[in-house]
Write a protein that holds these residues in place. Structure first.
Motif, PDB file in Angstrom:
ATOM      1  N   GLN A  22      38.459  21.098  56.032  1.00 52.67           N
ATOM      2  CA  GLN A  22      39.389  20.820  54.650  1.00 52.67           C
ATOM      3  C   GLN A  22      39.051  21.911  53.662  1.00 52.67           C
ATOM      4  N   THR A  23      39.888  22.368  52.843  1.00 49.05           N
ATOM      5  CA  THR A  23      39.602  23.344  51.962  1.00 49.05           C
ATOM      6  C   THR A  23      39.344  22.874  50.521  1.00 49.05           C
ATOM      7  N   TYR A  24      38.398  23.415  49.680  1.00 48.67           N
ATOM      8  CA  TYR A  24      38.100  22.856  48.367  1.00 48.67           C
ATOM      9  C   TYR A  24      38.421  24.016  47.452  1.00 48.67           C
ATOM     10  N   ASP A  25      38.832  23.566  46.211  1.00 47.47           N
ATOM     11  CA  ASP A  25      39.236  24.774  45.052  1.00 47.47           C
ATOM     12  C   ASP A  25      38.160  24.311  44.072  1.00 47.47           C
ATOM     13  N   LEU A  26      37.382  25.360  43.873  1.00 48.73           N
ATOM     14  CA  LEU A  26      36.017  25.088  42.902  1.00 48.73           C
ATOM     15  C   LEU A  26      36.404  26.214  41.905  1.00 48.73           C
ATOM     16  N   PRO A  27      36.666  25.546  40.624  1.00 53.84           N
ATOM     17  CA  PRO A  27      36.901  26.453  39.352  1.00 53.84           C
ATOM     18  C   PRO A  27      35.423  27.331  39.149  1.00 53.84           C
ATOM     19  N   ILE A  28      35.336  28.634  38.909  1.00 54.20           N
ATOM     20  CA  ILE A  28      34.440  29.549  38.600  1.00 54.20           C
ATOM     21  C   ILE A  28      34.685  30.483  37.415  1.00 54.20           C
ATOM     22  N   ALA A  29      33.554  31.291  37.053  1.00 54.44           N
ATOM     23  CA  ALA A  29      34.016  32.217  36.028  1.00 54.44           C
ATOM     24  C   ALA A  29      34.190  33.584  36.771  1.00 54.44           C
ATOM     25  N   CYS A  30      35.076  34.442  36.801  1.00 52.07           N
ATOM     26  CA  CYS A  30      35.488  35.774  37.684  1.00 52.07           C
ATOM     27  C   CYS A  30      34.226  36.736  37.487  1.00 52.07           C
ATOM     28  N   MET A  77      30.827  20.913  43.007  1.00 52.09           N
ATOM     29  CA  MET A  77      31.035  20.386  43.967  1.00 52.09           C
ATOM     30  C   MET A  77      29.626  19.316  44.008  1.00 52.09           C
ATOM     31  N   GLU A  78      29.277  18.844  42.939  1.00 48.16           N
ATOM     32  CA  GLU A  78      28.441  17.911  42.768  1.00 48.16           C
ATOM     33  C   GLU A  78      28.884  16.448  43.484  1.00 48.16           C
ATOM     34  N   THR A 137      36.550  32.360  49.439  1.00 53.35           N
ATOM     35  CA  THR A 137      37.355  33.405  49.107  1.00 53.35           C
ATOM     36  C   THR A 137      37.701  33.255  47.629  1.00 53.35           C
ATOM     37  N   THR A 138      37.320  34.434  46.730  1.00 46.91           N
ATOM     38  CA  THR A 138      37.596  34.278  45.471  1.00 46.91           C
ATOM     39  C   THR A 138      38.595  35.073  45.035  1.00 46.91           C
ATOM     40  N   GLN A 139      39.681  34.647  44.205  1.00 49.44           N
ATOM     41  CA  GLN A 139      40.705  35.254  43.536  1.00 49.44           C
ATOM     42  C   GLN A 139      41.030  35.106  42.208  1.00 49.44           C
ATOM     43  N   CYS A 140      41.085  36.062  41.382  1.00 49.69           N
ATOM     44  CA  CYS A 140      41.363  36.045  39.760  1.00 49.69           C
ATOM     45  C   CYS A 140      42.753  36.641  39.570  1.00 49.69           C
ATOM     46  N   LEU A 149      37.943  29.182  46.731  1.00 49.83           N
ATOM     47  CA  LEU A 149      38.480  28.512  47.941  1.00 49.83           C
ATOM     48  C   LEU A 149      37.271  28.282  49.041  1.00 49.83           C
ATOM     49  N   LEU A 150      37.053  27.052  49.261  1.00 48.72           N
ATOM     50  CA  LEU A 150      35.870  26.781  50.295  1.00 48.72           C
ATOM     51  C   LEU A 150      36.288  26.166  51.439  1.00 48.72           C
ATOM     52  N   GLN A 151      35.830  26.423  52.847  1.00 50.78           N
ATOM     53  CA  GLN A 151      36.316  25.970  54.083  1.00 50.78           C
ATOM     54  C   GLN A 151      34.857  25.693  54.783  1.00 50.78           C
ATOM     55  N   MET A 152      34.583  24.675  55.372  1.00 52.38           N
ATOM     56  CA  MET A 152      33.625  24.528  56.315  1.00 52.38           C
ATOM     57  C   MET A 152      34.363  24.814  57.855  1.00 52.38           C
TER      58      MET A 152
END
Length: 486
Positions: A263-271, A254-255, A297-300, A281-284
């Protein structure tokens, strides 16, 4: 099912001396069987209690016998009990291994003992867990798995330290004195003459456990459970492989991204569970009369790991905050409620005491929060079938206590009783929705309070130095008073 009688038997002299007797009796206690040779039971309906295999003795390198038993421990999960015996050199060894997979998160249990009955609490220490006796700064490193109780663990530590003391006294008196300074307090702990003291069990695989109690443990910090995401190093040590890194096509984080409310943001991460590529998924969200928070929320899709969390931002307030909500009817169940990860939550009428860090941050309704507390506990206490009944092997007093506890909690979830929710947050990051203008909702009360030295230390505030003074030295950051919501 394994019960306390099983645990006592595992540690008895009779079990240690006769491995055949160990598994014969254990099988009947665990499964509640009393099957005789003449019993008229179809062969397919008989439960195979023990598997027996021939295996190499590591002591004399002859062949010995390993017996394996798959069982389920009440409040916990399935485990494999193993007993090895060599008839050639009479070497014997008992061990426990988790029967399931590595859990999605690591787990740390902290238990403060203040009475003799606490020594009887069952303990499962897997081969990846570290056990500490905090007051003595003693650490039992990862090793073979054990099914025992607190007394058994302390006795093993005492025996290991005491074993060579006579030789040390003769060869190295200074080392003897140092170890004796640990052995004597251990003896007092075992005899009940050194209460209170604390043990902790930290397992990155999440397969260790200390037995809970159905009764309210009102002493703050007596029994704590904290689940945490594993680090990359811990995943690698558990054989899960190195953490996946986002590809260039997926993006690197998210740099330089301005987060826009709603607004919803989709951030790729390591499970955190399997280390494979996953998504967060992030939302303010702006909470009225409170502040902006980020819900994630994190979903693998590979290991089905999923979790929800909420983070609050802003400056650190000078004081902590307590919030009381009086729940009187079903309308109160729909109130939005935010419990931060630093918040202590209590419902005295239901004997609910959720310590900071246990559930993480949650933004939901009153009904949703209580339902989650109930489901998390019920998933550990009850069987996995649909009858919502405690284990048959659970002592009758334990069954009554848990049924009473969940009965009160179910009534609270349906607003069939009146009760009060207390949220005590040293960072003031928790919130309860008002149904009227601030200060005009009679069912919600708030107060600020001075944080204790222990709370500042636990939060890392005591050592926080981010403010540069006139001399150019970094000093503790001054805090500011938070704005009252009501």
């Amino acid at each position: 099912m394994a019960d306390r009688a099983t645990n006592e038997y595992l540690n008895s002299e009779r079990a240690q001396n006769d491995p055949n007797d160990l598994f014969a009796a254990l099988g009947k206690q665990v499964l509640g069987l009393s099957v005789q040779d003449g019993d008229d039971i179809p062969e397919d309906d008989r439960v195979k209690v023990v598997d027996q295999i021939e295996s190499l003795c590591m002591n004399c390198e002859e062949n010995g016998t390993t017996r394996l038993l798959l069982t389920k421990i009440p409040f916990f999960r399935e485990v494999i009990l193993m007993s090895f015996y060599c008839e050639h050199c009479h070497f014997k060894n008992n061990e426990i291994q988790p029967a399931g997979e590595i859990q999605e998160q690591g787990a740390k249990y902290t238990f403060k003992l203040d009475q003799m009955d606490d020594l009887e609490r069952q303990v499962v220490k897997s081969d990846t867990a570290i056990l500490r006796i905090e007051e003595l700064d003693i650490e039992v490193p990862p090793g073979r798995g054990r099914l025992t109780n607190v007394e058994g663990i302390l006795s093993e530590v005492h025996q290991d330290l005491e074993g060579s003391q006579k030789k040390r006294k003769k060869d190295d008196s200074e080392l003897y004195e140092k170890i004796d300074g640990v052995v004597q307090p251990l003896i007092k702990m075992l005899n009940g003459a050194k209460f209170p003291f604390t043990i902790s069990l930290d397992d990155p695989a999440g397969n260790s456990w200390i037995e809970p109690s159905a009764e309210e443990e009102s002493t703050k910090g007596k029994y704590l459970i904290k689940h945490y995401p594993r680090s990359s190093a811990q995943n690698e040590a558990l054989g899960l492989g190195e953490a996946a890194t986002p590809t260039d096509e997926e993006g690197g984080g998210m740099e330089d991204v301005d987060i826009i409310e709603g607004q919803t943001y989709d951030l790729p991460i390591a499970c955190p569970g399997c280390t494979k590529a996953a998504h967060m998924l992030l939302q303010m969200v702006n909470i009225p009369h409170f502040k902006q928070v980020i819900i994630s929320t994190t979903q693998c899709n590979k290991c089905d790991y999923h979790t929800n969390d909420v983070k609050t931002g802003g400056e650190i307030p000078e004081k902590g905050k307590r919030i009381w909500l009086d729940v009187k009817d079903k309308a109160d169940l729909s109130r939005d409620i935010l419990k931060s990860e630093t918040c202590l939550l209590k419902i005295p009428e239901c004997a609910v005491d959720v310590q900071p860090g246990t559930m993480g941050g949650r933004f939901t309704t009153v009904e949703g929060l209580l339902t989650q507390i109930r489901d998390d506990l019920r998933g550990s206490i009850f069987e996995t079938d649909d009858n919502d009944a405690p284990s048959d092997s659970m002592p009758e007093a334990g069954k009554k206590a848990w049924n009473k506890f969940f009965g009160h909690l179910n009534k609270a979830i349906k607003a069939e009783i009146e009760y009060t929710i207390l949220m005590e947050d040293p960072l003031g990051n928790s919130y309860c929705q008002l149904l009227d203008e601030p200060g005009k909702d009679p069912q919600v009360r708030t107060e600020e309070y001075e944080r204790t030295v222990e709370e500042d230390e636990d939060l890392g505030l005591a050592d926080m130095k981010t403010h540069r003074n006139e001399d150019g030295e970094y000093v503790k950051e001054p805090t500011k008073t938070a704005t009252a919501e009501s």
